[in-house]
Design a protein around this motif. Sequence first.
Motif, PDB file in Angstrom:
ATOM      1  N   TRP A   1      -7.662   6.059   8.191  1.00 45.52           N
ATOM      2  CA  TRP A   1      -7.715   4.604   8.130  1.00 45.52           C
ATOM      3  C   TRP A   1      -8.030   4.127   6.711  1.00 45.52           C
ATOM      4  O   TRP A   1      -7.413   3.198   6.209  1.00 45.52           O
ATOM      5  CB  TRP A   1      -8.775   4.114   9.118  1.00 45.52           C
ATOM      6  N   ILE A   2      -8.962   4.800   6.036  1.00 48.05           N
ATOM      7  CA  ILE A   2      -9.328   4.440   4.658  1.00 48.05           C
ATOM      8  C   ILE A   2      -8.157   4.714   3.708  1.00 48.05           C
ATOM      9  O   ILE A   2      -7.864   3.896   2.825  1.00 48.05           O
ATOM     10  CB  ILE A   2     -10.598   5.198   4.218  1.00 48.05           C
ATOM     11  N   ILE A   3      -7.495   5.855   3.888  1.00 51.17           N
ATOM     12  CA  ILE A   3      -6.342   6.172   3.038  1.00 51.17           C
ATOM     13  C   ILE A   3      -5.261   5.119   3.204  1.00 51.17           C
ATOM     14  O   ILE A   3      -4.695   4.618   2.222  1.00 51.17           O
ATOM     15  CB  ILE A   3      -5.816   7.587   3.329  1.00 51.17           C
ATOM     16  N   TRP A   4      -4.967   4.761   4.458  1.00 56.27           N
ATOM     17  CA  TRP A   4      -3.934   3.751   4.694  1.00 56.27           C
ATOM     18  C   TRP A   4      -4.358   2.403   4.112  1.00 56.27           C
ATOM     19  O   TRP A   4      -3.533   1.664   3.566  1.00 56.27           O
ATOM     20  CB  TRP A   4      -3.631   3.613   6.187  1.00 56.27           C
ATOM     21  N   LEU A   5      -5.631   2.063   4.209  1.00 61.16           N
ATOM     22  CA  LEU A   5      -6.124   0.812   3.641  1.00 61.16           C
ATOM     23  C   LEU A   5      -5.911   0.787   2.128  1.00 61.16           C
ATOM     24  O   LEU A   5      -5.451  -0.216   1.576  1.00 61.16           O
ATOM     25  CB  LEU A   5      -7.606   0.636   3.974  1.00 61.16           C
ATOM     26  N   LEU A   6      -6.219   1.880   1.452  1.00 57.84           N
ATOM     27  CA  LEU A   6      -6.016   1.941   0.000  1.00 57.84           C
ATOM     28  C   LEU A   6      -4.542   1.846  -0.366  1.00 57.84           C
ATOM     29  O   LEU A   6      -4.173   1.145  -1.316  1.00 57.84           O
ATOM     30  CB  LEU A   6      -6.626   3.223  -0.559  1.00 57.84           C
ATOM     31  N   VAL A   7      -3.688   2.535   0.386  1.00 57.19           N
ATOM     32  CA  VAL A   7      -2.245   2.455   0.131  1.00 57.19           C
ATOM     33  C   VAL A   7      -1.771   1.024   0.320  1.00 57.19           C
ATOM     34  O   VAL A   7      -1.009   0.486  -0.493  1.00 57.19           O
ATOM     35  CB  VAL A   7      -1.473   3.423   1.055  1.00 57.19           C
ATOM     36  N   ARG A   8      -2.224   0.381   1.386  1.00 56.40           N
ATOM     37  CA  ARG A   8      -1.793  -0.989   1.676  1.00 56.40           C
ATOM     38  C   ARG A   8      -2.266  -1.968   0.619  1.00 56.40           C
ATOM     39  O   ARG A   8      -1.553  -2.907   0.268  1.00 56.40           O
ATOM     40  CB  ARG A   8      -2.309  -1.398   3.052  1.00 56.40           C
ATOM     41  N   ILE A   9      -3.465  -1.762   0.090  1.00 60.49           N
ATOM     42  CA  ILE A   9      -3.978  -2.650  -0.955  1.00 60.49           C
ATOM     43  C   ILE A   9      -3.074  -2.605  -2.179  1.00 60.49           C
ATOM     44  O   ILE A   9      -2.768  -3.641  -2.777  1.00 60.49           O
ATOM     45  CB  ILE A   9      -5.428  -2.272  -1.324  1.00 60.49           C
ATOM     46  N   PHE A  10      -2.605  -1.403  -2.549  1.00 59.48           N
ATOM     47  CA  PHE A  10      -1.791  -1.282  -3.745  1.00 59.48           C
ATOM     48  C   PHE A  10      -0.325  -1.617  -3.522  1.00 59.48           C
ATOM     49  O   PHE A  10       0.419  -1.817  -4.482  1.00 59.48           O
ATOM     50  CB  PHE A  10      -1.926   0.128  -4.338  1.00 59.48           C
TER      51      PHE A  10
ATOM     52  N   ASN B   1       1.231  -6.440  -2.706  1.00 60.23           N
ATOM     53  CA  ASN B   1       1.853  -7.418  -3.590  1.00 60.23           C
ATOM     54  C   ASN B   1       3.373  -7.295  -3.565  1.00 60.23           C
ATOM     55  O   ASN B   1       4.077  -8.305  -3.517  1.00 60.23           O
ATOM     56  CB  ASN B   1       1.321  -7.252  -5.013  1.00 60.23           C
ATOM     57  N   LYS B   2       3.889  -6.075  -3.566  1.00 58.95           N
ATOM     58  CA  LYS B   2       5.330  -5.868  -3.526  1.00 58.95           C
ATOM     59  C   LYS B   2       5.905  -6.367  -2.197  1.00 58.95           C
ATOM     60  O   LYS B   2       6.971  -6.988  -2.172  1.00 58.95           O
ATOM     61  CB  LYS B   2       5.662  -4.390  -3.722  1.00 58.95           C
ATOM     62  N   SER B   3       5.194  -6.126  -1.115  1.00 58.98           N
ATOM     63  CA  SER B   3       5.653  -6.585   0.199  1.00 58.98           C
ATOM     64  C   SER B   3       5.701  -8.106   0.262  1.00 58.98           C
ATOM     65  O   SER B   3       6.628  -8.685   0.829  1.00 58.98           O
ATOM     66  CB  SER B   3       4.740  -6.050   1.298  1.00 58.98           C
ATOM     67  N   ILE B   4       4.717  -8.748  -0.319  1.00 55.47           N
ATOM     68  CA  ILE B   4       4.690 -10.214  -0.338  1.00 55.47           C
ATOM     69  C   ILE B   4       5.851 -10.743  -1.168  1.00 55.47           C
ATOM     70  O   ILE B   4       6.517 -11.705  -0.779  1.00 55.47           O
ATOM     71  CB  ILE B   4       3.338 -10.724  -0.864  1.00 55.47           C
ATOM     72  N   ASP B   5       6.125 -10.128  -2.317  1.00 55.26           N
ATOM     73  CA  ASP B   5       7.251 -10.552  -3.148  1.00 55.26           C
ATOM     74  C   ASP B   5       8.581 -10.404  -2.412  1.00 55.26           C
ATOM     75  O   ASP B   5       9.429 -11.294  -2.471  1.00 55.26           O
ATOM     76  CB  ASP B   5       7.288  -9.763  -4.456  1.00 55.26           C
ATOM     77  N   LEU B   6       8.767  -9.284  -1.737  1.00 57.71           N
ATOM     78  CA  LEU B   6      10.006  -9.082  -0.978  1.00 57.71           C
ATOM     79  C   LEU B   6      10.145 -10.107   0.140  1.00 57.71           C
ATOM     80  O   LEU B   6      11.236 -10.630   0.385  1.00 57.71           O
ATOM     81  CB  LEU B   6      10.053  -7.664  -0.406  1.00 57.71           C
ATOM     82  N   TYR B   7       9.062 -10.400   0.814  1.00 53.84           N
ATOM     83  CA  TYR B   7       9.102 -11.400   1.883  1.00 53.84           C
ATOM     84  C   TYR B   7       9.447 -12.777   1.314  1.00 53.84           C
ATOM     85  O   TYR B   7      10.268 -13.501   1.885  1.00 53.84           O
ATOM     86  CB  TYR B   7       7.763 -11.452   2.619  1.00 53.84           C
ATOM     87  N   ASN B   8       8.817 -13.150   0.205  1.00 46.81           N
ATOM     88  CA  ASN B   8       9.099 -14.456  -0.408  1.00 46.81           C
ATOM     89  C   ASN B   8      10.556 -14.560  -0.836  1.00 46.81           C
ATOM     90  O   ASN B   8      11.181 -15.605  -0.670  1.00 46.81           O
ATOM     91  CB  ASN B   8       8.170 -14.694  -1.588  1.00 46.81           C
ATOM     92  N   ARG B   9      11.113 -13.489  -1.373  1.00 44.54           N
ATOM     93  CA  ARG B   9      12.531 -13.498  -1.761  1.00 44.54           C
ATOM     94  C   ARG B   9      13.436 -13.657  -0.550  1.00 44.54           C
ATOM     95  O   ARG B   9      14.439 -14.364  -0.610  1.00 44.54           O
ATOM     96  CB  ARG B   9      12.887 -12.218  -2.515  1.00 44.54           C
ATOM     97  N   SER B  10      13.096 -12.993   0.545  1.00 47.37           N
ATOM     98  CA  SER B  10      13.935 -13.104   1.741  1.00 47.37           C
ATOM     99  C   SER B  10      13.877 -14.520   2.322  1.00 47.37           C
ATOM    100  O   SER B  10      14.893 -15.048   2.775  1.00 47.37           O
ATOM    101  CB  SER B  10      13.530 -12.075   2.790  1.00 47.37           C
ATOM    102  N   VAL B  11      12.719 -15.144   2.293  1.00 45.36           N
ATOM    103  CA  VAL B  11      12.595 -16.518   2.777  1.00 45.36           C
ATOM    104  C   VAL B  11      13.375 -17.472   1.875  1.00 45.36           C
ATOM    105  O   VAL B  11      14.080 -18.367   2.347  1.00 45.36           O
ATOM    106  CB  VAL B  11      11.111 -16.939   2.881  1.00 45.36           C
TER     107      VAL B  11
END
Length: 78
Positions: free
Chosen positions: A39-48, A51-61
Amino acid sequence: IQAIWYALAVIIVYGLYEYFETKDFTVYASMSVVGFGVWIIWLLVRIFTLNKSIDLYNRSVASFYGLTDQEKQFLGIE
């Protein structure tokens, strides 16, 4: 996937609580410790990678609504 994420967190917390109450390191407690590590490893991966996921979502919208390049630039999307 999000439901699994929260279910895993609940199971981990319950397992660790049970371990600290009984001080008996069972298979369930060891699974909770390993689960907590994952869970901690996945949390760290998700934190880093968030930002890229948010950018991709904003572009798709923006593409869905047909924003012009000027509107995208004004909003800071591209």
